[in-house]
Design an enzyme around this catalytic site. Structure first.
Site, short mmCIF file in Angstrom:
data_model
loop_
_atom_site.label_atom_id
_atom_site.label_comp_id
_atom_site.label_asym_id
_atom_site.label_seq_id
_atom_site.Cartn_x
_atom_site.Cartn_y
_atom_site.Cartn_z
CG ASP A 93 -4.54 2.70 1.80
OD1 ASP A 93 -5.60 2.41 2.39
OD2 ASP A 93 -3.41 2.47 2.29
CG HIS B 204 -2.10 -0.89 1.07
ND1 HIS B 204 -3.35 -0.58 1.52
CD2 HIS B 204 -2.21 -2.10 0.49
CE1 HIS B 204 -4.19 -1.57 1.23
NE2 HIS B 204 -3.51 -2.50 0.62
#
Length: 480
Positions: A126, A28
């Site tokens: 995210d 991520h």
């Protein structure tokens, strides 16, 4: 009053500043770091990474952040959160979301400091970070998502609350595929792991998270128009009720070779013929059982093809065992079948735990990639034109497989036996087919088409370059 005006002018002179908050996992953080570099180099933003802290495995994150330009990109690790109250078998996705939600108070404090010391124009999270929107809205900072997987998955997220309300069975039991606007049909069994059990706490978390996506001020997607034209067209047409969606990809790590293993891999590849080597890697988190690891080894040997295999120690209970933990101290090579390394030393290179993936995929000798279908790996393959054998393990990887196999036609998919094992003779068949067979040629040609399209999207006048410039313009117009 005059003082206030002067203060505003002072603020406008400062470069616009963005706070980026990733949820745990190097997969991520990596694309968010690459996004930060683009914002700095092309649009003169300064950036602060605020890292929620799961108390584990932060060395790779620190290494990645320490390599950035400290004048323009800073980072803060929030105090570690505790998971002592959670059962041992809690899903990875719950831990990811909770790492953020249990850090919201600390995040709020850091954002207040940034508001006072910089010209903070946006908070970027995210896809698991939407709980931070409450803090952003309270502090009048625009909340954005950098969606680090396919537009297909974003379409599913927008559609999911409706799916939740209109179905009662488990999704794997849906009789018909799910038809999303402009996307390849998706079978219920291909949906992400956390929604496969409606009674699990993770399911409730996902429903809440999906609803929150609609309240973003904008969503940047790590994909590009020519890769998923139908999905991006549908987002525009749906318009009302959806935030603006910006295709800005492929945003990938370009990286350099570091470490002995990196050099060893490249030296070995330099000696191999063009497009003759299969790269085998299952990402930073993926793991296999001992039985599956043995079948994979025997399948690679049986295929007779050249390979580089990034080997990790087996795990009998989880396919994502390495996501939250440091690789075990045991040597993964010790779990390979007896004599395997000797028998394959002329054609294969086995590296423990890590290889310089981007460099391997960009090498002229690499002709295929046996992959878990993580989106970072997928984009790296596309940028370098390498066709795939799709072997999804967890998270949204089965959804990505549907796109790669049925939609883009750049991958062949593995099939399991009744015990959930992919057998050695089948592995050998897939490998030979991809490296030497007619199907491999077809997939390689398709992939090379997307490689050119990706290059075009990232060019100066390309669709993704313009899309990111649009976001930058919106942010620069915010006078906070």
């Amino acid at each position: 009053m005059a003082l206030d005006t002067h203060g505003q002018q002072q603020n406008l002179i400062k470069p616009p500043h963005v706070a980026i908050v990733p949820t745990p996992g190097i997969g991520h953080l990596t694309p968010l770091v690459e996004l930060a570099k683009l914002l700095l180099v092309h649009h003169n933003f300064t950036i602060t990474f605020i890292i929620p802290n799961d108390g584990l495995h932060l060395a790779p994150q620190k290494k990645l952040l320490q390599a950035l330009d400290p004048q323009a990109i800073s980072y803060i690790f929030l105090p570690p959160v505790s998971f002592d109250d959670l059962p041992n078998d809690v899903m990875v996705e719950i831990k990811m979301v909770l790492t953020l939600t249990r850090s919201l108070s600390a995040l709020r404090d850091e954002l207040i400091v940034l508001i006072q010391s910089t010209r903070l124009v946006a908070l970027v999270v995210d896809l698991f970070g939407t709980d931070a929107f409450d803090v952003a809205n309270e502090l009048h900072v625009s909340p954005y998502i950098f969606f680090t997987t396919a537009a297909l998955s974003l379409s599913l997220i927008f559609h999911f609350p409706h799916l939740h309300e209109t179905t009662t069975c488990e999704y794997r039991d849906l009789p018909e595929p799910i038809q999303l606007p402009g996307c390849v049909p998706l079978h219920g069994r291909d949906l992400t792991d956390p929604v496969q059990d409606r009674s699990n706490e993770a399911y409730k978390v996902m429903v809440r998270m999906c609803k929150k996506h609609r309240s973003a001020a904008g969503i940047m997607v790590n994909s590009f128009v020519d890769l998923e034209p139908g999905a991006f067209k549908a987002f525009k047409e749906q318009g009302q009720g959806l935030p603006p969606v910006y295709p800005v990809g492929p945003v990938i790590k370009m990286g350099s070779v570091d470490g002995f293993e990196g050099n060893e891999c490249m030296k070995w590849l330099d000696k191999q013929p063009n497009e003759s080597v299969l790269f085998v890697s299952f990402g930073s988190g993926g793991t296999f059982s001992q039985e599956q690891m043995t079948e994979l080894a025997l399948g690679l040997e049986l295929s007779g093809q050249r390979f580089i295999w990034v080997v990790k120690s087996p795990n009998e209970t989880a396919k994502n065992a390495n996501y939250f933990s440091v690789q075990g101290s045991e040597d993964p090579l010790g779990f390979l079948p007896n004599g395997f390394l000797d028998r394959t030393k002329e054609v294969g290179l086995v590296v423990p735990s890590w290889a310089p993936q981007v460099q391997v995929l960009s090498h002229r000798a690499t002709g295929g990639f046996l992959t878990h279908c993580g989106w970072n790996s997928t984009l790296e393959s596309i940028v370098h034109g390498v066709p795939l054998i799709a072997w999804p393990l967890y998270a949204e990887q089965r959804t990505n497989r549907a796109l790669l196999v049925d939609g883009l036609k750049v991958a062949v998919v593995v099939k399991c036996n009744d015990k959930g094992i992919v057998e050695s003779q089948d592995i050998a068949k897939y490998v030979r087919g991809l490296i030497e067979g007619d199907e491999g040629k077809l997939l390689r040609n398709n992939m090379k088409g997307y490689k050119e399209a990706a290059k075009l999207a990232l060019s100066q006048e390309g669709s993704s370059t313009k899309s990111l410039a649009e976001v930058a313009q919106v942010w620069k117009s915010l006078n906070t």
